[in-house]
Design a protein around this motif. Sequence first.
Motif, PDB file in Angstrom:
ATOM      1  N   CYS A 215       0.845  -1.201   0.000  1.00 13.13           N
ATOM      2  CA  CYS A 215       0.000   0.000   0.000  1.00 13.13           C
ATOM      3  C   CYS A 215       0.878   1.248   0.000  1.00 13.13           C
ATOM      4  O   CYS A 215       1.815   1.358   0.799  1.00 13.13           O
ATOM      5  N   ASN A 216       0.560   2.167  -0.876  1.00 10.97           N
ATOM      6  CA  ASN A 216       1.253   3.448  -0.937  1.00 10.97           C
ATOM      7  C   ASN A 216       1.206   4.133   0.422  1.00 10.97           C
ATOM      8  O   ASN A 216       0.177   4.136   1.096  1.00 10.97           O
ATOM      9  N   HIS A 217       2.328   4.719   0.839  1.00 10.20           N
ATOM     10  CA  HIS A 217       2.447   5.285   2.187  1.00 10.20           C
ATOM     11  C   HIS A 217       1.429   6.405   2.424  1.00 10.20           C
ATOM     12  O   HIS A 217       0.767   6.451   3.476  1.00 10.20           O
ATOM     13  N   LYS A 218       1.284   7.295   1.468  1.00  5.20           N
ATOM     14  CA  LYS A 218       0.338   8.395   1.609  1.00  5.20           C
ATOM     15  C   LYS A 218      -1.097   7.877   1.700  1.00  5.20           C
ATOM     16  O   LYS A 218      -1.899   8.363   2.510  1.00  5.20           O
ATOM     17  N   ALA A 219      -1.411   6.881   0.891  1.00  4.11           N
ATOM     18  CA  ALA A 219      -2.757   6.300   0.916  1.00  4.11           C
ATOM     19  C   ALA A 219      -3.031   5.610   2.246  1.00  4.11           C
ATOM     20  O   ALA A 219      -4.139   5.704   2.789  1.00  4.11           O
TER      21      ALA A 219
ATOM     22  N   LYS B 280      -4.004   8.104   4.866  1.00  2.00           N
ATOM     23  CA  LYS B 280      -5.369   8.589   4.664  1.00  2.00           C
ATOM     24  C   LYS B 280      -6.400   7.540   5.078  1.00  2.00           C
ATOM     25  O   LYS B 280      -7.393   7.846   5.757  1.00  2.00           O
ATOM     26  N   LEU B 281      -6.186   6.301   4.687  1.00  6.10           N
ATOM     27  CA  LEU B 281      -7.156   5.242   4.963  1.00  6.10           C
ATOM     28  C   LEU B 281      -7.363   5.015   6.451  1.00  6.10           C
ATOM     29  O   LEU B 281      -8.497   4.859   6.916  1.00  6.10           O
ATOM     30  N   GLN B 282      -6.280   5.006   7.208  1.00 10.05           N
ATOM     31  CA  GLN B 282      -6.396   4.683   8.632  1.00 10.05           C
ATOM     32  C   GLN B 282      -7.174   5.731   9.417  1.00 10.05           C
ATOM     33  O   GLN B 282      -7.690   5.451  10.502  1.00 10.05           O
ATOM     34  N   GLN B 283      -7.301   6.916   8.879  1.00  9.65           N
ATOM     35  CA  GLN B 283      -8.021   7.977   9.573  1.00  9.65           C
ATOM     36  C   GLN B 283      -9.523   7.690   9.703  1.00  9.65           C
ATOM     37  O   GLN B 283     -10.199   8.271  10.549  1.00  9.65           O
ATOM     38  N   TYR B 284     -10.025   6.782   8.882  1.00 10.60           N
ATOM     39  CA  TYR B 284     -11.465   6.506   8.867  1.00 10.60           C
ATOM     40  C   TYR B 284     -11.847   5.309   9.738  1.00 10.60           C
ATOM     41  O   TYR B 284     -13.029   4.956   9.811  1.00 10.60           O
ATOM     42  N   TYR B 285     -10.863   4.698  10.408  1.00  9.16           N
ATOM     43  CA  TYR B 285     -11.144   3.483  11.168  1.00  9.16           C
ATOM     44  C   TYR B 285     -10.546   3.561  12.574  1.00  9.16           C
ATOM     45  O   TYR B 285      -9.526   4.208  12.795  1.00  9.16           O
ATOM     46  N   LYS B 286     -11.193   2.868  13.488  1.00  7.68           N
ATOM     47  CA  LYS B 286     -10.679   2.795  14.857  1.00  7.68           C
ATOM     48  C   LYS B 286      -9.435   1.921  14.931  1.00  7.68           C
ATOM     49  O   LYS B 286      -8.611   2.074  15.847  1.00  7.68           O
ATOM     50  N   ALA B 287      -9.316   0.997  14.008  1.00  8.36           N
ATOM     51  CA  ALA B 287      -8.152   0.112  13.974  1.00  8.36           C
ATOM     52  C   ALA B 287      -7.871  -0.294  12.540  1.00  8.36           C
ATOM     53  O   ALA B 287      -8.797  -0.566  11.765  1.00  8.36           O
ATOM     54  N   THR B 288      -6.590  -0.314  12.181  1.00 12.03           N
ATOM     55  CA  THR B 288      -6.166  -0.737  10.845  1.00 12.03           C
ATOM     56  C   THR B 288      -4.986  -1.686  10.992  1.00 12.03           C
ATOM     57  O   THR B 288      -4.063  -1.417  11.764  1.00 12.03           O
ATOM     58  N   VAL B 289      -5.025  -2.783  10.251  1.00  9.23           N
ATOM     59  CA  VAL B 289      -3.913  -3.739  10.247  1.00  9.23           C
ATOM     60  C   VAL B 289      -3.471  -3.955   8.809  1.00  9.23           C
ATOM     61  O   VAL B 289      -4.298  -4.134   7.903  1.00  9.23           O
TER      62      VAL B 289
ATOM     63  N   SER C  67       7.112  -4.133   5.234  1.00  8.72           N
ATOM     64  CA  SER C  67       6.608  -3.323   6.338  1.00  8.72           C
ATOM     65  C   SER C  67       5.910  -2.051   5.862  1.00  8.72           C
ATOM     66  O   SER C  67       6.192  -1.523   4.783  1.00  8.72           O
ATOM     67  N   SER C  68       5.016  -1.547   6.710  1.00 11.07           N
ATOM     68  CA  SER C  68       4.361  -0.257   6.473  1.00 11.07           C
ATOM     69  C   SER C  68       5.167   0.880   7.086  1.00 11.07           C
ATOM     70  O   SER C  68       4.716   2.026   7.107  1.00 11.07           O
ATOM     71  N   GLN C  69       6.342   0.571   7.607  1.00 12.72           N
ATOM     72  CA  GLN C  69       7.218   1.542   8.259  1.00 12.72           C
ATOM     73  C   GLN C  69       6.592   2.139   9.512  1.00 12.72           C
ATOM     74  O   GLN C  69       6.766   3.315   9.819  1.00 12.72           O
ATOM     75  N   GLY C  70       5.848   1.313  10.235  1.00  8.49           N
ATOM     76  CA  GLY C  70       5.352   1.716  11.541  1.00  8.49           C
ATOM     77  C   GLY C  70       4.129   2.598  11.551  1.00  8.49           C
ATOM     78  O   GLY C  70       3.769   3.143  12.592  1.00  8.49           O
ATOM     79  N   GLU C  71       3.434   2.729  10.428  1.00 12.67           N
ATOM     80  CA  GLU C  71       2.247   3.579  10.386  1.00 12.67           C
ATOM     81  C   GLU C  71       1.061   2.953  11.123  1.00 12.67           C
ATOM     82  O   GLU C  71       0.266   3.639  11.751  1.00 12.67           O
ATOM     83  N   VAL C  72       0.929   1.624  11.010  1.00 12.66           N
ATOM     84  CA  VAL C  72      -0.201   0.917  11.620  1.00 12.66           C
ATOM     85  C   VAL C  72       0.302  -0.421  12.150  1.00 12.66           C
ATOM     86  O   VAL C  72       1.438  -0.824  11.903  1.00 12.66           O
ATOM     87  N   ASP C  73      -0.555  -1.128  12.892  1.00 10.63           N
ATOM     88  CA  ASP C  73      -0.234  -2.501  13.266  1.00 10.63           C
ATOM     89  C   ASP C  73      -0.029  -3.309  11.983  1.00 10.63           C
ATOM     90  O   ASP C  73      -0.729  -3.102  10.980  1.00 10.63           O
ATOM     91  N   GLU C  74       0.908  -4.242  12.019  1.00 10.83           N
ATOM     92  CA  GLU C  74       1.189  -4.981  10.797  1.00 10.83           C
ATOM     93  C   GLU C  74       1.632  -6.408  11.084  1.00 10.83           C
ATOM     94  O   GLU C  74       2.229  -6.703  12.125  1.00 10.83           O
TER      95      GLU C  74
ATOM     96  N   ARG D  76      -2.207  -0.003  22.591  1.00  7.09           N
ATOM     97  CA  ARG D  76      -2.240   1.332  21.972  1.00  7.09           C
ATOM     98  C   ARG D  76      -1.053   1.578  21.050  1.00  7.09           C
ATOM     99  O   ARG D  76      -1.170   2.252  20.041  1.00  7.09           O
ATOM    100  N   GLY D  77       0.113   1.102  21.442  1.00  9.55           N
ATOM    101  CA  GLY D  77       1.291   1.309  20.607  1.00  9.55           C
ATOM    102  C   GLY D  77       1.215   0.485  19.331  1.00  9.55           C
ATOM    103  O   GLY D  77       0.475  -0.496  19.235  1.00  9.55           O
ATOM    104  N   LYS D  78       1.975   0.900  18.306  1.00  7.17           N
ATOM    105  CA  LYS D  78       2.007   0.170  17.039  1.00  7.17           C
ATOM    106  C   LYS D  78       2.744  -1.155  17.237  1.00  7.17           C
ATOM    107  O   LYS D  78       3.809  -1.215  17.840  1.00  7.17           O
ATOM    108  N   VAL D  79       2.166  -2.210  16.714  1.00  8.82           N
ATOM    109  CA  VAL D  79       2.720  -3.550  16.875  1.00  8.82           C
ATOM    110  C   VAL D  79       3.092  -4.115  15.509  1.00  8.82           C
ATOM    111  O   VAL D  79       2.313  -4.018  14.551  1.00  8.82           O
ATOM    112  N   LYS D  80       4.289  -4.706  15.432  1.00  7.27           N
ATOM    113  CA  LYS D  80       4.715  -5.397  14.209  1.00  7.27           C
ATOM    114  C   LYS D  80       4.997  -6.850  14.535  1.00  7.27           C
ATOM    115  O   LYS D  80       5.808  -7.148  15.410  1.00  7.27           O
ATOM    116  N   ILE D  81       4.332  -7.753  13.830  1.00  5.27           N
ATOM    117  CA  ILE D  81       4.602  -9.184  13.958  1.00  5.27           C
ATOM    118  C   ILE D  81       5.265  -9.644  12.670  1.00  5.27           C
ATOM    119  O   ILE D  81       4.680  -9.528  11.585  1.00  5.27           O
TER     120      ILE D  81
END
Length: 357
Positions: free
Chosen positions: A146-150, A153-162, A168-175, A327-332
């Motif tokens: 997924c494009n970093h800018k996109a 934007k996408l995560q702003q509309y949800y309570k949680a995004t994975v 990696s998403s470079q720490g933007e969301v749980d992954e 609450r913190g960003k998690v990477k598995i």
Amino acid sequence: MSIKKIADSVGVSPATVSRVLNNPDYHCSSPELRDKIWNTAMQMNYVPNEAARQLKTGKIPEQKTYCIHVLMTRMDAASSDPFFQELLRVVESEIHRQGCILSKVWYRSIFSNDKRCKRENLDAVIDRMLEETDGKGDGLIIIGKCNHKALIKLQQYYKATVYVNRDSSQGEVDEVICNGKKVASSAVEYLIELGHENIGYVGSCHNEARYQGYLETLQANGLDVDSNFIIETKQTEMEGFEAMEKFSNSEKCPTGIYCSNDITAIGMLKYLNKHKNRYYMPSIISSDGIEEAMYTTPMLTTIQVSKEEMGKFALYLLVDRLRGGHRGKVKIELECRLMKRESCTSVDESRWCEYYI
């Protein structure tokens, strides 16, 4: 909404519906029927298991029933990439098992294309998507690059995004990821162990961790990078077929090839089968571990990615965040496994008489 109503709408037995919803490995009579069952369940806002019984009796569930959306970014149709389609099946079944509602699956390749994301109005694209759901959705699972800018934007509309992908998403969301560089390194190292020094690459090159892993592993082993041995593709069976045609018609060819995904490698094997050129029989290794890779002849050597674990951990992170568990960003990061099969041999040994699928 009961399984029986879904079965009546689709025209199959309740047992078939239950198997499709609960078992990602269940072999339906056709992919189209499986998709029809899931689409019907989404249209009817099917609430699974105990959550449905509690809602029906008017009891307040111990845990809220969450509405989940899934975004597939590597394809615009349901059947164009077997790895991500198999991963989606795991995610679908896990959503059901967790007592959540799967209400929408989007196929939008624009989000994996950096050039298109720069050129097009991402806000308008996302707004059109959300209009389809009336803005209702607690969590989003993004499957594929997924494009970093996109992503921001996408995560702003949800309570949680994975985010679920090879990289990696470079720490933007749980992954939940498998390290693309490590996958490529394992594949190339295996070819080197077999004595190959002229090693090719077939797959995506732009901003691709597997391509970087290929380059770095060659350099770490003192091997030259030959641009003639690198073919960029969109990772489809057809482009794999065409890539092998280019190699076969070249004066200088690699003895071993790392193909960044299984379905492209299968296209390469199909070219060799069609032409049966016994004078050029490269070792081919790929990555993903799709089901079809077990049924090629020679059987395809691959770096297997655990789709089952990726799907299960994705739902675990999503639901845990929605419930306030972290609450913190998690990477598995999941380990991958080398599946040694017949499509790779030592550089001075060739056991292949012919290729066929």
